[in-house]
Design a protein around this motif. Structure first.
Motif, mmCIF file in Angstrom:
data_model
loop_
_atom_site.group_PDB
_atom_site.id
_atom_site.type_symbol
_atom_site.label_atom_id
_atom_site.label_comp_id
_atom_site.label_asym_id
_atom_site.label_seq_id
_atom_site.Cartn_x
_atom_site.Cartn_y
_atom_site.Cartn_z
ATOM 1 N N HIS A 127 -13.459 24.567 0.812
ATOM 2 C CA HIS A 127 -14.225 23.466 1.440
ATOM 3 C C HIS A 127 -15.516 23.958 2.063
ATOM 4 O O HIS A 127 -16.379 23.168 2.431
ATOM 5 C CB HIS A 127 -13.375 22.718 2.477
ATOM 6 C CG HIS A 127 -13.155 23.460 3.752
ATOM 7 N ND1 HIS A 127 -14.129 23.627 4.696
ATOM 8 C CD2 HIS A 127 -12.051 24.085 4.233
ATOM 9 C CE1 HIS A 127 -13.641 24.330 5.705
ATOM 10 N NE2 HIS A 127 -12.391 24.627 5.440
ATOM 11 N N GLN B 281 -17.945 20.377 -0.943
ATOM 12 C CA GLN B 281 -18.193 19.397 0.128
ATOM 13 C C GLN B 281 -18.700 18.083 -0.441
ATOM 14 O O GLN B 281 -18.367 17.004 0.046
ATOM 15 C CB GLN B 281 -19.197 19.955 1.130
ATOM 16 C CG GLN B 281 -18.609 21.074 1.984
ATOM 17 C CD GLN B 281 -19.630 21.670 2.930
ATOM 18 O OE1 GLN B 281 -20.809 21.315 2.908
ATOM 19 N NE2 GLN B 281 -19.171 22.593 3.764
ATOM 20 N N GLN B 282 -19.501 18.183 -1.478
ATOM 21 C CA GLN B 282 -20.007 16.952 -2.090
ATOM 22 C C GLN B 282 -18.851 16.122 -2.650
ATOM 23 O O GLN B 282 -18.797 14.908 -2.459
ATOM 24 C CB GLN B 282 -20.999 17.306 -3.192
ATOM 25 C CG GLN B 282 -21.499 16.078 -3.925
ATOM 26 C CD GLN B 282 -22.830 16.316 -4.607
ATOM 27 O OE1 GLN B 282 -23.533 17.276 -4.326
ATOM 28 N NE2 GLN B 282 -23.190 15.418 -5.505
ATOM 29 N N ALA C 105 -14.235 10.726 0.383
ATOM 30 C CA ALA C 105 -14.106 10.036 1.675
ATOM 31 C C ALA C 105 -14.789 8.679 1.608
ATOM 32 O O ALA C 105 -14.269 7.677 2.113
ATOM 33 C CB ALA C 105 -14.706 10.885 2.791
ATOM 34 N N GLY C 106 -15.948 8.643 0.958
ATOM 35 C CA GLY C 106 -16.693 7.390 0.855
ATOM 36 C C GLY C 106 -15.954 6.360 0.026
ATOM 37 O O GLY C 106 -15.820 5.197 0.416
ATOM 38 N N GLU C 107 -15.452 6.777 -1.117
ATOM 39 C CA GLU C 107 -14.730 5.836 -1.979
ATOM 40 C C GLU C 107 -13.477 5.319 -1.271
ATOM 41 O O GLU C 107 -13.128 4.139 -1.382
ATOM 42 C CB GLU C 107 -14.363 6.506 -3.306
ATOM 43 C CG GLU C 107 -15.568 6.812 -4.182
ATOM 44 C CD GLU C 107 -16.378 5.562 -4.524
ATOM 45 O OE1 GLU C 107 -15.797 4.560 -4.974
ATOM 46 O OE2 GLU C 107 -17.609 5.593 -4.320
ATOM 47 N N SER D 35 -8.354 21.753 -0.368
ATOM 48 C CA SER D 35 -9.635 22.456 -0.166
ATOM 49 C C SER D 35 -9.585 23.345 1.076
ATOM 50 O O SER D 35 -10.384 24.262 1.220
ATOM 51 C CB SER D 35 -10.786 21.452 -0.040
ATOM 52 O OG SER D 35 -10.782 20.858 1.243
ATOM 53 N N LYS D 36 -8.649 23.070 1.978
ATOM 54 C CA LYS D 36 -8.518 23.915 3.172
ATOM 55 C C LYS D 36 -7.619 25.117 2.887
ATOM 56 O O LYS D 36 -7.755 26.167 3.502
ATOM 57 C CB LYS D 36 -7.879 23.116 4.312
ATOM 58 C CG LYS D 36 -8.726 21.988 4.851
ATOM 59 C CD LYS D 36 -8.117 21.555 6.176
ATOM 60 C CE LYS D 36 -8.225 20.091 6.417
ATOM 61 N NZ LYS D 36 -7.580 19.667 7.669
ATOM 62 N N ILE E 179 -15.773 16.216 -1.580
ATOM 63 C CA ILE E 179 -14.987 15.720 -0.436
ATOM 64 C C ILE E 179 -15.662 14.497 0.185
ATOM 65 O O ILE E 179 -15.005 13.504 0.518
ATOM 66 C CB ILE E 179 -14.805 16.838 0.615
ATOM 67 C CG1 ILE E 179 -13.900 17.934 0.035
ATOM 68 C CG2 ILE E 179 -14.210 16.290 1.911
ATOM 69 C CD1 ILE E 179 -13.791 19.171 0.912
ATOM 70 N N ALA E 180 -16.985 14.561 0.304
ATOM 71 C CA ALA E 180 -17.718 13.438 0.894
ATOM 72 C C ALA E 180 -17.619 12.200 0.006
ATOM 73 O O ALA E 180 -17.421 11.083 0.485
ATOM 74 C CB ALA E 180 -19.179 13.827 1.107
ATOM 75 N N ILE E 181 -17.734 12.407 -1.289
ATOM 76 C CA ILE E 181 -17.666 11.266 -2.207
ATOM 77 C C ILE E 181 -16.267 10.647 -2.159
ATOM 78 O O ILE E 181 -16.113 9.420 -2.110
ATOM 79 C CB ILE E 181 -18.062 11.710 -3.634
ATOM 80 C CG1 ILE E 181 -19.572 11.964 -3.676
ATOM 81 C CG2 ILE E 181 -17.654 10.667 -4.670
ATOM 82 C CD1 ILE E 181 -20.065 12.622 -4.934
ATOM 83 N N ARG F 265 0.838 -1.207 0.000
ATOM 84 C CA ARG F 265 0.000 0.000 0.000
ATOM 85 C C ARG F 265 0.873 1.258 0.000
ATOM 86 O O ARG F 265 0.537 2.263 -0.621
ATOM 87 C CB ARG F 265 -0.885 0.031 1.238
ATOM 88 C CG ARG F 265 -2.044 -0.922 1.170
ATOM 89 C CD ARG F 265 -2.807 -0.906 2.472
ATOM 90 N NE ARG F 265 -4.236 -0.960 2.204
ATOM 91 C CZ ARG F 265 -5.142 -1.351 3.095
ATOM 92 N NH1 ARG F 265 -4.785 -1.684 4.311
ATOM 93 N NH2 ARG F 265 -6.410 -1.382 2.769
ATOM 94 N N VAL G 130 -8.329 16.967 0.187
ATOM 95 C CA VAL G 130 -8.854 17.576 1.419
ATOM 96 C C VAL G 130 -7.943 18.735 1.840
ATOM 97 O O VAL G 130 -8.405 19.839 2.156
ATOM 98 C CB VAL G 130 -8.949 16.524 2.548
ATOM 99 C CG1 VAL G 130 -9.323 17.185 3.868
ATOM 100 C CG2 VAL G 130 -9.962 15.447 2.185
ATOM 101 N N ALA H 186 -13.017 5.101 2.014
ATOM 102 C CA ALA H 186 -13.395 4.204 3.118
ATOM 103 C C ALA H 186 -13.806 2.834 2.575
ATOM 104 O O ALA H 186 -13.402 1.793 3.112
ATOM 105 C CB ALA H 186 -14.536 4.819 3.930
ATOM 106 N N ILE H 187 -14.591 2.824 1.509
ATOM 107 C CA ILE H 187 -15.037 1.542 0.953
ATOM 108 C C ILE H 187 -13.834 0.773 0.399
ATOM 109 O O ILE H 187 -13.697 -0.436 0.612
ATOM 110 C CB ILE H 187 -16.097 1.770 -0.144
ATOM 111 C CG1 ILE H 187 -17.413 2.177 0.514
ATOM 112 C CG2 ILE H 187 -16.288 0.511 -0.992
ATOM 113 C CD1 ILE H 187 -18.525 2.461 -0.450
#
Lengths: 358, 381
Positions: A231, A237-238, A244-246, A220-221, A240-242, A70, A217, A248-249
């Protein structure tokens, strides 16, 4: 074993962090070889980390091996660390002796040369880093038998080619070249090496993906427009959330794949993880670039080190194109319905908590 | 954000098969028909009683309240099996998923002793009263108010989009127990348990776009709520409510609402020997596998008391998008004429999936609100 793993990850992470800086990664574009990084890993005896303990490694602990890989994606490491360590892992797993010379690996059922009196002739495409390496570990055939062989690259004709991230993916031609070591192996080993190589690629991709997310991220800050950091805008934000989701999954799926492999109960986790990371690579590369906007598409910025690798690696080795067909065939032949199929691939074969190899 | 991986034990696998064969038998007996989105749109109180007899409501709760004392992973398995065959579990769903854990964490001993055993027996269903006509995504702006009177509170106002209020006996209701401070909207909110059969409560069905009755308007006019029906601490309703949301957002019902269609899609493609179609379906299966890993990881973390608000929001926002994608991919792989009355399963599940899809990304927090929560958490972290 986990203490050993943490220690190794710490050491290798530090080496990569210190030495795989932007300038070093950029050297690749000029066709140069990051000799100092290779030497540092050699001095710290990290080039044999995937071997048995008596050879200075972690005893083939796949959990440890893939988690180290990794980091290769995370730092866009511009040397064939994965290829060399996997080549040696493959030699040892198939019953041959590991080597210290620089080695690369190609396991591709569509590209298996025919062994004739311990010699190979023919053309192989997409051999990673061949121009910089001394030995190739590959699978060959002799009539109906499968072999793992080690063959020197010094006399091979090399046509230089690169992937989208400027990593060498050369074509090589052997002309009656003698193999140095060979061993006949069951077809099952070839199958399992396909999975190991795919999993290594997935591990690298997950590292690059995580880094692209972090860069985004961070950016964006720092970036301000309309008098505030970007951000703060809902449309950013959308993204950033997407991301984060990808991330995490992907990470959870790669963790699941690694533990299935390490505990010897892998069934379809590699195939599923490979298909899933195709999706997350696409989404993450798109959103990361969109948030970075113009600066992210410059050579000066380092986002492209990660997105170009994602675009390259997703096409390498056994890809989604292959695993999709494997899954389709499996489903077609299966008497189970889909739900039984999915829940079975989570089945227990051995109780948890048991020590794996080594 | 590091989530654990979960490996089911042999005992858990045995439990899965036990649930599966029970449900298979119920289908054979004709107790229910498989349906997409059954956890919200499939309310059948008599089926809930059958489930209760198995000990499968409140199965993680302590035995002293009639619960099963089992692990949350066992409950996860149970829930997955219900959803995989589209069983009608909506009647007891909210009490089992949210009210039980809420009362165990914040409720009084009296409340636990009174409500939990009834819930476990399938005799007491709960609704969750959050949204109001003027408070949707901006939930903290709720204006239903409770005024202190002798021995309790008088509630006035209205809740809307309340799922299953028409079958429920009680509602955990978010109300304002102090006047609204526009600067601190989250303050002064409390959770009251309101008896839905009390004087002054009026429930009016809101027909879903299919004409079915899943959600409702609930009106309160001088409804008396005794003091012992306040949950937890007065004024702490917002924080307590947030704790519930992790349960509400991270479960398998945010992934599997259209699973019966996906399962049927694979069956159809197998029948047709369509390898290319099965390859496309494999991509959906990989997406589902990825979400399931995340969702099980959250379940495990919840059990260990970890902070899961952000991963739970991710399960919901990405999981529901996946649920919506299933019919859109499936319709391009198998010829279909979707119809709720169709004889052919594929066509019927397709109709249910399409018609219920818009709600997936709205109920329980719109995707847009969830994205905001995640992004703020990520940037702050």
């Amino acid at each position: 074993m986990s203490e050993m793993k943490d220690m190794l990850i710490e050491v290798i992470d530090k080496i990569f962090k210190d030495c795989a800086d932007k300038e070093t990664v950029d050297l690749l574009e000029e066709g140069k070889w990051a000799e100092n990084l290779w030497e540092l890993l050699a001095e710290n005896e990290m080039l044999n980390f995937a071997l048995l303990e008596e050879h200075g490694g972690v005893g083939g602990d796949l959990d440890c091996i893939f988690n180290v890989y990794r980091l290769v994606g995370r730092y866009a490491v511009p040397i064939p660390f994965v290829e060399h360590t996997l080549a040696n892992f493959t030699l040892e797993t198939s019953g041959l002796s590991p080597i210290t010379e620089r080695a690369t690996i190609l396991i591709d059922e569509e590209q298996m040369l025919e062994l004739q009196e311990d010699r190979l002739s023919g053309l192989l495409h997409n051999v990673p880093w061949a121009r910089h390496m001394q030995q190739l570990v590959t699978a060959a055939k002799q009539q109906d038998d499968y072999y793992i062989v080690q063959i020197p690259l010094e006399n091979a004709a090399i046509t230089k080619q690169i992937n989208l991230a400027a990593e060498p993916r050369d074509s090589i031609t052997f002309n009656n070249a003698a193999v140095i070591q060979k061993i006949v192996v069951p077809y099952e080993l070839i199958q399992s090496l396909k999975k190991i190589n795919t999993a290594a690629n997935i591990a690298k991709m997950s590292g690059a993906l995580e880094k692209a997310n972090e860069l985004t991220v961070q950016y964006s800050k720092e970036r301000q427009q309309f008098g505030r950091p970007i951000h703060r805008f809902q449309l950013i934000q959308q993204h950033i959330a997407i991301l984060a989701g990808e991330t995490a999954i992907t990470n959870t799926s790669v963790d699941n794949m690694i533990s299935a492999l390490a505990e010897g109960r892998e069934e379809y986790e590699v195939a599923l993880a490979r298909l899933r990371i195709d999706e997350s690579s696409r989404i993450v590369a798109t959103s990361a670039h969109q948030v970075h906007a113009a600066i992210g598409v410059t050579h000066e910025h380092n986002l492209h080190h990660y997105t170009r690798r994602l675009w390259s690696w997703r096409e390498e080795g056994y890809t989604s194109y292959y695993w999709k067909k494997v899954l389709a065939q499996t489903l077609l032949q299966s008497e189970m319905d889909l739900w039984e199929f999915i829940t079975k691939s989570n089945n227990v074969i051995q109780p948890i908590g048991g020590e794996t190899n080594g | 954000m590091k989530l654990p991986t979960v490996q089911f034990t042999e005992q858990q696998e045995k439990f899965r098969l036990e649930v599966r064969s029970f449900l298979k038998k119920q289908i054979e007996l004709g107790t229910f028909n498989t349906k997409c989105d059954s956890w919200l749109s499939g309310s059948d109180p008599s089926f809930s009683k059958i489930i209760a007899k198995q000990g499968w409501i409140g199965m993680t709760w302590p035995e002293e309240y009639g619960g099963g004392g089992r692990s949350s992973i066992d409950r996860y398995i149970l829930t997955e099996e219900f959803l995989a065959v589209g069983a009608p579990v909506a009647a007891h769903w909210f009490a089992d998923r949210q009210t039980g854990p809420l009362l165990l964490r914040f409720g009084t001993e009296e409340q636990r002793k009174f409500f939990l055993p009834k819930i476990v027996k399938g005799e007491c269903f709960f609704a969750i009263g959050l949204s109001e006509p003027n408070s949707g995504s901006d939930l903290a702006s709720v204006s239903t108010r409770a005024t202190k009177v002798e021995g309790g509170w008088l509630v006035n106002g209205a809740k809307t989009w309340t799922s299953n209020a028409h079958d429920a006996h009680y509602m955990v209701t978010l109300v304002r127990t102090e006047p609204l401070d526009p600067e601190k909207k989250h303050k002064g909110l409390s959770q009251l348990i309101i008896d839905l059969h009390a004087d002054g409560v009026e429930i009016k069905p809101i027909r879903y776009l299919t004409g079915e009755n899943h959600f409702n308007d609930v009106f309160f006019e001088n409804v008396f709520v005794p003091d012992n029906m306040v949950v937890g601490t007065l004024g702490n309703g917002w924080v307590q409510g947030l704790a519930e949301l992790a349960y509400e957002r991270s479960g398998p019902e945010r992934i599997l609402s259209t699973f019966p269609l996906l399962n049927e899609l694979v069956e159809e493609l197998k029948k047709q020997g369509d390898l290319i179609g099965l390859g496309e379906a494999s991509k959906l299966i990989a997406e589902m596998w990825g979400l399931r890993n995340l969702s099980i990881g959250v379940a495990k973390m919840l059990e260990e008391g970890g902070e899961v608000a952000i991963p739970a929001a991710l399960v919901k926002s990405i999981g529901t998008k996946f649920e919506q994608k299933v019919p859109e991919v499936a319709r391009l792989l198998v010829q279909t004429m979707p119809c709720l009355e169709a004889h052919k399963n594929f066509d019927r599940y397709m109709a249910e999936a399409i018609l219920h899809s818009p709600g997936f990304t709205i109920r329980g927090g719109t995707s847009e609100v969830l994205y905001g929560i995640v992004a703020k958490g990520v940037v702050a972290g």
